[in-house]
Design an enzyme around this catalytic site. Structure first.
Site, PDB file in Angstrom:
ATOM      1  N   SER A  92      25.582  26.396  35.386  1.00  0.00           N
ATOM      2  CA  SER A  92      25.922  26.216  36.802  1.00  0.00           C
ATOM      3  C   SER A  92      26.843  27.345  37.219  1.00  0.00           C
ATOM      4  CB  SER A  92      26.630  24.875  37.022  1.00  0.00           C
ATOM      5  OG  SER A  92      27.905  24.881  36.392  1.00  0.00           O
ATOM      6  N   ILE A 142      32.255  25.262  28.412  1.00  0.00           N
ATOM      7  CA  ILE A 142      33.166  25.721  29.455  1.00  0.00           C
ATOM      8  C   ILE A 142      32.963  27.220  29.634  1.00  0.00           C
ATOM      9  CG2 ILE A 142      35.544  25.850  30.210  1.00  0.00           C
ATOM     10  CD1 ILE A 142      34.399  22.991  29.880  1.00  0.00           C
ATOM     11  N   LYS A 143      32.620  27.613  30.861  1.00  0.00           N
ATOM     12  CA  LYS A 143      32.353  29.029  31.156  1.00  0.00           C
ATOM     13  C   LYS A 143      33.652  29.762  31.485  1.00  0.00           C
ATOM     14  CE  LYS A 143      28.704  30.180  33.651  1.00  0.00           C
ATOM     15  NZ  LYS A 143      27.700  30.186  34.754  1.00  0.00           N
ATOM     16  N   ILE A 144      33.843  30.882  30.789  1.00  0.00           N
ATOM     17  CA  ILE A 144      35.022  31.724  30.994  1.00  0.00           C
ATOM     18  C   ILE A 144      34.532  33.143  31.248  1.00  0.00           C
ATOM     19  CG2 ILE A 144      37.122  32.665  29.966  1.00  0.00           C
ATOM     20  CD1 ILE A 144      37.341  30.144  28.279  1.00  0.00           C
TER      21      ILE A 144
END
Length: 948
Positions: A48, A144-146
């Protein structure tokens, strides 16, 4: 999981590549379309991003009900609303993909949710956010996107070390990819050293592809069009550089996973950090629409595609392992790109910066969409702010909003970052941001006071205060009035002996609760008012009246000591980090509100809705406090429209006096500022100069005056605050406090100090001390007398006002008024209906003839409000101070001087400071009957203007 249909999509698994979908939406999940893709197309994951959620939440009707349900449960700002909705969707998607996760032993089946892109350059904040989201989703198959910024590398390493699944996004450069993979390895090794398992940690490195070709191809096309001599060589590189770059990144991956270092981790169950190909939809229509999917098929990789690319590949994709092919050719392509000056490293650096900026912009759009939906759901519960500006001013405000977005100033303001202003002590004065939380923490005390007032049968509550401690409660008293079976709230903020006497007559001291309110405890006016009414109550009761007194003051103040020594019934402590003019929603406003019987809990809940509308998560374009503040600040600094003129519905007109203090004392300093104009009746457009911005305070749906339409049509900016109910006055309080802080940033000043207010106090103390020592004020002589009018001025103003009679002096004074100046009538007389009407008559006559803004003030009240701007703001004021003999005076128990003496000292001190600041100031003193003097003065002004 059952046999899949044989399609190009499902065949990708045979080449070791997983297909993930770059799309998420609630109806897509709830209607079973996501599950169908998992079942029919071997879909193995979902990613997303803000742009996807913006379209979903901003346009998806299914979220309206969700937002409504959330707001029914609790009050939430846009950021919290978005997160609640997003987390719910992510959790649902995780449940759909959990069988894939289990079947592949945690290799696939992931759903990604990103940390705020605003934190891309803050490792500590990024890590905190990653931890929080990981715990909130609480699903083993969430990632978790970083973003892959240099600053975020420590956060990536630590997140992996803590066992958080991480999707590192926005990778363009091979060098950064190598750093990301190193961070992954170091994070795993840290866990091993602590004896922790590394078998259940998933991670992907999202390498962006087509954006590189988009940038490189554009450079090539420009050079070809310019007839570059290397055009043929450049042409051969079109559509090749991005794929070559990705292939070389994959070669580094293969090198690392073959190393002994990796093998040691693999033996302990570690999963490889797969390369995930992102931005694989084709932007150039001359290329095959599945180019970036077909060319990057390879073992142990992931490709995340949007729905249209997924459908295209299902229809006509050609699955074949090509990623590991043509390695030498790819190396040569990159060498040629470098030789031909295409500078891939610079391109990837630019794309990373643009990618972070684009994600921030998308996140702004997302949160703006959520804020708009929140506002729509709240409807009439939320006061609205609308701007009707000229195109030029509107464009300038929009540009300022973009600058605030780029600099992250909304978040920095909420983080108490003093660099939003002057990098001075501003961070120590932002306690007003937490007023609702603080108020609710003491709600039981307020409600107990309210019950006590009712049980004891008080008929009146008399507040003794000045400035910020009095103006806010006065607004509440005038708007809400006297509640059924409750006491009447009176607010006394004057040292005029006639006014003090009028208030003493208006109450029954045996049935009155007295509230002494002073932040510092050392302010002269509340102290002498306390001395007077303490004695009055004691005489009426025949005893010490401590049980009838309440103090509101900061902890440790001299008033706290006095209250303790005198046995006050209650002491309510203010927050030392809230300045007086920002204190209306703190104990300084809530204590008298509670005593008057107003529903403090409901007022705080109502305020919270506006606090959340101005939240750090709400971008400038939909943030009412930011929009209002930028409009005021930009109008003043760029267009010199610094006269903020309030036009209000009758029932909420008293708000103007509070707004005067807030704007004047906060911004009027360092030779700049906003000059508030309250109570000036609305005139025709042609009586106004181009220095005005109008603020309409509208209660209900009808405009305050049809004249506002004419002003807008004439090009004057009009800002409207739409209040549906009187209770929303508290929302107006907060939004203007917030906007004033924003305007202060635009003006480049500290909006929380008041450097020039103290000078008047110093001069007043000198004079009262002299009286206490000698029994009289120092002598002063008028430079002219004419009947019952005597005129005073410093030497500089005296020279400019040469004239033998009152008319000539006044004419010379008003002749000094220039374009975009304003006139201040500063009357040290009782503030009553007759005197207010007199000031209104005079100010309108001056406005109509001279076409300048007019301020009509009463002293010493204005010393604690607009006085700061008159002395420290722009030198555009022309002041007429009016003093008079007191018909009767009142002594002050325990003091060597009277109220009349204090008022006279305040007037003289005020005038001396105006003069020392180089202001155009004239003082006229009325001897004998006051009304006769006022009538003569008004007649002289009329004659002067007619002859002008």
């Amino acid at each position: 999981m059952g046999r899949k249909p044989d399609t190009p999509l499902t065949r990708l698994a045979g080449y070791g590549q997983s297909i993930w979908l770059d799309f998420i939406r609630r109806d897509f999940i709830e209607e079973g379309r996501l599950a169908s893709l998992v079942k029919e197309d071997a879909l193995k994951g979902v990613t997303s991003n803000p742009a996807i959620f913006e379209q979903a939440i901003g346009q998806g009707a299914e979220y309206e009900e969700a937002v409504q349900e959330l707001l029914c449960e609790e009050s939430l700002p846009a950021g919290a609303l978005y997160e609640a909705v997003a987390v719910a969707d992510i959790c649902q998607a995780c449940r759909v993909l959990r069988p894939v996760f289990d079947e592949t032993s945690g290799r696939d089946g992931y759903v990604s949710l990103e940390v705020s892109p605003y934190l891309a350059d803050d490792a500590e904040a990024t890590l905190h956010e990653a931890r929080r989201l990981w715990q909130r989703v609480n699903q083993p198959n969430v990632m978790i996107k970083i973003p892959a910024t240099e600053a975020a590398l420590p956060a990536i390493e630590q997140a992996i070390a803590e066992g958080i699944n991480v999707n590192i996004t926005l990778l363009f450069a091979q060098s950064m990819y190598e750093n990301v993979l190193e961070a992954y390895l170091r994070g795993l090794e840290a866990r091993v050293q602590r004896g922790q398992s590394i078998a259940q940690i998933g991670s992907v490195a999202s390498f962006f592809v087509s954006r590189i070709d988009g940038r490189i191809d554009a450079m090539i096309d420009r050079r070809i069009a310019a007839r570059d001599p290397q055009a043929d060589a450049l042409k051969r590189l079109r559509g090749k550089v991005a794929i070559a770059n990705a292939r070389m990144a994959y070669q580094h991956y293969l090198h690392v996973v073959a190393s002994p270092r990796w093998q040691a981790l693999a033996e302990k169950g570690a999963q490889t950090q797969r390369l995930l190909w992102a931005s694989t939809s084709t932007k150039d229509k001359t290329y095959r629409d599945v180019l970036y999917v077909e060319e990057l098929i390879g073992e142990d990789t992931v490709n995340t595609v949007p729905p249209h690319t997924l459908e295209a590949f299902r229809d006509h994709g050609v699955p074949q392992a090509r990623l590991a092919d043509h390695v030498e050719q790819s190396r040569l392509i990159l060498e040629d790109a470098d030789r031909l000056g295409l500078d891939l490293p610079a391109v990837t650096t630019t794309l990373l910066g643009e990618g972070v900026a684009a994600f921030k912009a998308a996140f702004d759009g997302l949160l703006g969409a959520v804020a708009a939906r929140r506002e729509a759901v709240l409807g009439g519960r939320l006061m609205r702010v609308s701007l009707a500006l000229s195109d030029e001013l509107d464009n300038a405000v929009v540009a300022a909003g973009k600058s605030w977005t780029q600099d992250g100033k909304v978040r920095r303001l909420w983080e108490r970052d003093a660099s939003v202003w002057t990098n001075g002590p501003e961070s120590k004065w932002l306690g007003w941001l937490d007023v609702v939380k603080d108020g609710m923490a003491h709600i039981n005390a307020y409600e107990a006071l309210q019950r006590e007032v009712k049980e004891r049968g008080y008929s009146d509550v008399l507040l003794l205060a000045m400035g910020g401690s009095s103006l806010g409660p006065e607004v509440l008293a005038e708007i809400f009035g006297q509640v059924s079976d409750g006491p009447k709230l009176h607010v006394l903020d004057s040292t005029d002996p006639q006014q003090v006497a009028s208030f003493a007559k208006a109450i029954d001291p045996t049935k009155t609760l007295f509230i002494v309110s002073s932040k510092s405890g050392s302010t002269l006016e509340p102290n002498i008012l306390f001395a007077y009414f303490w004695a009055l109550a004691g005489t009426a009761l025949g005893r010490k009246p401590g049980d009838r007194f309440v103090a509101v003051t900061d902890p440790g103040s001299s008033l706290e000591t006095v209250a303790q020594d005198h046995g006050f019934a209650h002491i309510f402590h203010g927050n030392p980090e809230i300045g007086g003019r920002y204190s209306v929603l703190s104990p300084f406003g809530l204590t008298p509100a509670a005593a008057a019987g107003y529903d403090v809990r409901a007022l705080l809940n109502c305020t919270q809705l506006m606090i959340e509308a101005c939240d750090a998560s709400v971008p400038p374009v939909t943030n009412p406090g930011i929009n209002l503040g930028l409009a005021l600040g930009v109008a003043a600094t760029t267009f010199r429209r610094d006269k903020v003129t309030f036009v209000a519905s009758e029932q909420i007109a008293s708000l103007g006096a509070w707004l005067e203090q807030l704007l004047a004392e906060s911004t009027g300093k360092s030779g700049t500022g906003l000059i508030p104009i309250d109570g000036e009746p609305l005139g025709r457009p042609d009586v106004y100069s181009d220095d005005r911005i109008f603020v309409e305070l509208r209660l209900g749906h009808e405009p305050v005056s049809p004249g506002l339409k004419a002003l807008r049509e004439a090009g004057h900016p009009v800002v409207t605050l739409h209040l549906d109910t009187v209770e929303q006055i508290v929302q107006a309080f907060f939004v203007f406090e917030f906007a004033t802080a924003v305007a202060g940033s635009v003006l480049g000043i500290d909006p929380f100090d008041q450097p020039d207010v103290e000078f008047s106090k110093v001069e007043t103390r000198k004079l009262t001390k002299a009286y206490a020592e000698t029994g009289r004020l120092p002598e002063e002589a008028p430079f002219a007398k004419d009947g019952n009018l005597a005129f005073y001025a410093d030497e500089r103003n005296h020279e400019a006002l040469a004239g033998k009679d009152a008319k000539a002096i006044l004419k010379a004074h008003f002749d000094r008024v220039g374009k975009n100046d304003y006139i201040g009538l500063l009357a040290y007389i009782e503030r009553n209906k007759a005197h207010i009407a007199w000031e209104q008559t005079v100010r309108v006559a001056l406005r109509e003839q001279l076409h300048v803004a007019t301020a009509a003030q009463f002293g010493p009240r204005f010393l604690h409000s607009t006085g700061q701007a008159y002395k420290g703001g722009p030198n555009s004021g022309v002041f007429l101070q009016i003093t008079a003999d007191d018909a009767a005076d009142l002594s002050i128990p325990g003091y060597a001087y009277s109220f009349g003496v204090v008022k006279a000292a305040q007037a003289r001190g005020d005038f001396d400071v105006l003069a020392s600041r180089g202001r155009r100031a004239l003082r006229v003193h009325i001897t004998g009957p006051l009304q006769a003097g006022l009538d003569r003065l008004a007649q002289l002004v009329t004659e002067i203007l007619k002859g002008a």
